[in-house]
Motif scaffolding. Structure first.
Motif, mmCIF file in Angstrom:
data_model
loop_
_atom_site.group_PDB
_atom_site.id
_atom_site.type_symbol
_atom_site.label_atom_id
_atom_site.label_comp_id
_atom_site.label_asym_id
_atom_site.label_seq_id
_atom_site.Cartn_x
_atom_site.Cartn_y
_atom_site.Cartn_z
ATOM 1 N N THR A 50 -3.341 41.908 -21.292
ATOM 2 C CA THR A 50 -2.751 42.461 -22.488
ATOM 3 C C THR A 50 -1.867 41.578 -23.122
ATOM 4 N N HIS A 52 1.139 41.583 -26.004
ATOM 5 C CA HIS A 52 1.830 42.769 -26.666
ATOM 6 C C HIS A 52 2.251 42.110 -27.823
ATOM 7 N N ILE A 75 -4.454 48.772 -28.282
ATOM 8 C CA ILE A 75 -3.806 49.756 -27.417
ATOM 9 C C ILE A 75 -2.779 50.354 -28.165
ATOM 10 N N VAL A 78 0.821 53.876 -23.911
ATOM 11 C CA VAL A 78 1.057 53.757 -22.483
ATOM 12 C C VAL A 78 1.323 55.158 -21.633
ATOM 13 N N THR A 94 2.850 53.503 -29.133
ATOM 14 C CA THR A 94 3.463 52.045 -29.883
ATOM 15 C C THR A 94 3.820 52.008 -31.255
ATOM 16 N N ALA A 104 -0.668 47.004 -28.615
ATOM 17 C CA ALA A 104 -1.065 45.900 -27.698
ATOM 18 C C ALA A 104 -2.362 45.619 -27.950
ATOM 19 N N ASP A 106 -5.994 44.214 -25.586
ATOM 20 C CA ASP A 106 -6.457 44.115 -24.303
ATOM 21 C C ASP A 106 -7.756 43.269 -24.425
ATOM 22 N N ILE A 204 -3.295 52.627 -22.076
ATOM 23 C CA ILE A 204 -3.154 52.029 -20.845
ATOM 24 C C ILE A 204 -2.486 53.187 -19.994
ATOM 25 N N PHE A 217 -6.548 49.325 -17.648
ATOM 26 C CA PHE A 217 -6.343 48.694 -18.798
ATOM 27 C C PHE A 217 -7.739 48.543 -19.589
ATOM 28 N N GLY A 297 2.125 44.161 -17.456
ATOM 29 C CA GLY A 297 1.197 43.395 -18.295
ATOM 30 C C GLY A 297 1.990 42.411 -19.095
ATOM 31 N N ASN A 301 2.681 37.389 -21.481
ATOM 32 C CA ASN A 301 3.352 37.373 -22.543
ATOM 33 C C ASN A 301 4.771 36.587 -22.460
#
Length: 531
Positions: A50, A52, A75, A78, A94, A104, A106, A204, A217, A297, A301
């Motif tokens: 992932t 972000h 993505i 969540v 998001t 996000a 993936d 996710i 994921f 995840g 990051n």
């Protein structure tokens, strides 16, 4: 291979996403770089998947985000579920993330590494594989490093070393640092498999239960990364596809039919970080500096953001443009971020593993909070790391008279801006040019020229104007006053955006001498007053 640039060479140890990011940004910001990795070939395991929003902003500035996005799954939510029926407790969209990239991405880690390795090659940095650091010693002037390869072992000298060589870091051990934290460990099954499902691939899904946290994921090409918290496996035990299917069914419901396993592995996770991110001329980043649960995840990051924070500073220092005191701000800024991620992921893992009355309270709490949109936005923003800021850092300053952002915040990137020709433009786009970005809403061309003289080769001065009107050089046309409002600098102010996208200096009045003083005293730039 040493990449193009000037000054004393920097050795980056480890060519995963963190080391590649560090090497790319060092080279892009003008440093000489050598990048080595002990592994003879890049990993083929999906590992971290992932990427972000905040990391995407950095990749956009590096010029490779579009390439990664084309090979990833977007993505947009969540979900957290619990109970035998997998009851939805919280859904975090998001959409409310304060970023140009409210999503996000993936993608298997090898894809991220490939994109970064190609950028590194374009910048003149090639990964030297099968080269292992076996020892190092340092003095006030540099670092002596023992490097072992198929050609033998030799000692070489570098000005600086970046340890991005993972959880079992040789660099960390060589400077006497160790991970301080919780060492009883948590065990997970990681699985990269083809997964037929009727569930949407834009979400996710995390599942809470008495046995721990589990997650699904989505990845490209109909594949899914599963993680399942498990008891410690027996010595020599190897996971199987049938075992993985049973665990997924038991923990996450019978929503996926699994096949074609590319990666099945038991993985033990600890929680903690090193005491110091900087040891003289050696700096640690990523898993070499901090380790924690994979549930959010965030590991890759956080590490890539370590690298971006460090690289511009080390590029200035290694090329002689700034004093090494600037590097102290790397520890000051990034260690608190690492500590927060360790705390958050530890709490998440422990909370979801509750049983009995505690599990009931957890589910009730999640259900109640899940009906509050602000909570979902907060969860999504926290995972996306867009709330990271460096207020109070020794490397940031100013703020007098400002009524908006604060020094140390990430630079706002408002819509509604254009270039002089009328094409849509974003502040983030301007960071593709290496160095600092100095925005000023002052309309005095004399002040513009004085600012350019102060900044010199450190970056670019961009006036923010209500209309182009023949203003020379690059400009941001902002008829709506969005920059003045979002940055809080009004119509005669200045904002110094660092190469990592964070605000180093803000003022409600444009004063070239004050900018020069900031660069000299906060960033330890050696020639800021030479204009």
């Amino acid at each position: 291979m040493v990449g193009a640039g000037g000054g004393a060479p920097v050795l980056v140890v480890g060519a995963g996403p963190v080391g590649l990011t560090a090497a790319c940004e060092l080279a892009r910001q003008g440093a000489r770089v050598r990048l080595v990795d002990a592994a003879p070939e890049p990993t083929t395991q999906s590992r971290a998947v992932t990427v972000h929003a905040r990391t995407q902003e950095h990749l956009a500035a590096m010029g490779v985000l579009d390439e990664l996005a084309a090979r990833a799954v977007a993505i947009t939510a969540v979900e957290v579920r619990s109970g035998a029926a997998g009851t939805l407790r919280l859904r975090a969209s998001t959409a409310g993330i304060d970023s140009r990239y409210p999503r996000a991405l993936d993608a298997p880690q090898p894809v991220t590494e490939h994109v970064l390795a190609e950028l590194a090659a374009r910048l003149g940095v090639v990964v030297e594989r099968g080269v292992e650091l076996t020892d190092l010693s340092q003095d006030a002037g540099g670092v002596d490093v023992a490097l072992s390869s198929g050609a033998g072992t030799g000692r070489e000298r570098f000005a600086w070393v970046v340890g991005a060589d993972g959880g079992h870091s040789r660099v960390r051990a060589a400077v006497g640092e160790r991970i301080e934290g919780v060492f009883h460990g948590e065990h997970f099954l990681f699985a990269d498999v083809a997964a037929r499902t009727t569930l949407s691939p834009d979400t996710i899904r995390l599942f809470a239960g008495p046995d721990g946290v589990s997650g699904a994921f989505p990845m490209p090409d109909g594949r899914t990364r599963f993680l399942v918290q498990v008891p410690a496996p027996g010595p020599g035990a190897e996971p199987t596809l049938d075992q993985t299917q049973r665990l997924v069914d038991d923990r996450m419901g019978e929503h996926w039919r699994l096949s074609d396993p590319r990666w099945l592995v038991w993985f033990e996770v600890h929680h903690g970080q090193v005491e110091r991110y900087r040891r003289g001329r050696v700096l640690l980043a990523g898993d070499a500096a901090h380790v924690h649960s994979p549930a959010g995840g965030q590991g890759m990051n956080t590490g890539m953001q370590d690298a971006v924070n460090l690289a511009w500073k080390l590029a200035l220092v290694s090329t002689g443009r700034a004093g090494e005191e600037l590097l102290d701000s790397y520890h000051a800024e990034r260690r608190p971020v690492g500590a927060a991620v360790v705390r958050q992921t530890t709490r998440l893992t422990h909370a979801v593993a509750s049983a009995g009355a505690r599990a009931h309270l957890r589910d009730v709490g999640l259900l109640l909070l899940g009906h509050l949109p602000a909570v979902g936005e907060a969860v999504a923003s926290s995972l996306a790391e867009v709330r990271v800021r460096y207020r109070g850092s020794p490397a940031v300053g100013g703020g007098a008279g400002v009524r908006g952002a604060c020094p140390g915040d990430h630079a706002p990137d408002p819509a509604g801006l254009t270039d002089a020709a009328g094409a849509e433009t974003w502040v983030g786009d301007l960071l593709r040019r290496p160095g600092h970005l100095l925005l000023t809403t002052c309309l005095s061309r004399t002040s513009h020229e004085r600012l350019r003289a102060v900044l010199g080769g450190l970056g670019t001065v961009v006036p923010v104007v209500p209309r182009a009107d023949g203003v020379p050089g690059p400009v941001l046309v902002d008829p709506g006053g969005h920059v003045a409002d979002r940055y809080g600098i009004g119509h005669d102010g200045a904002a110094l955006v660092r190469p990592d996208g964070y605000l180093g200096y803000l003022a409600a009045r444009t004063d070239p001498d004050a900018v020069a003083d900031h660069l000299a005293t906060r960033e330890h730039v050696r020639f800021a007053r030479g204009a």
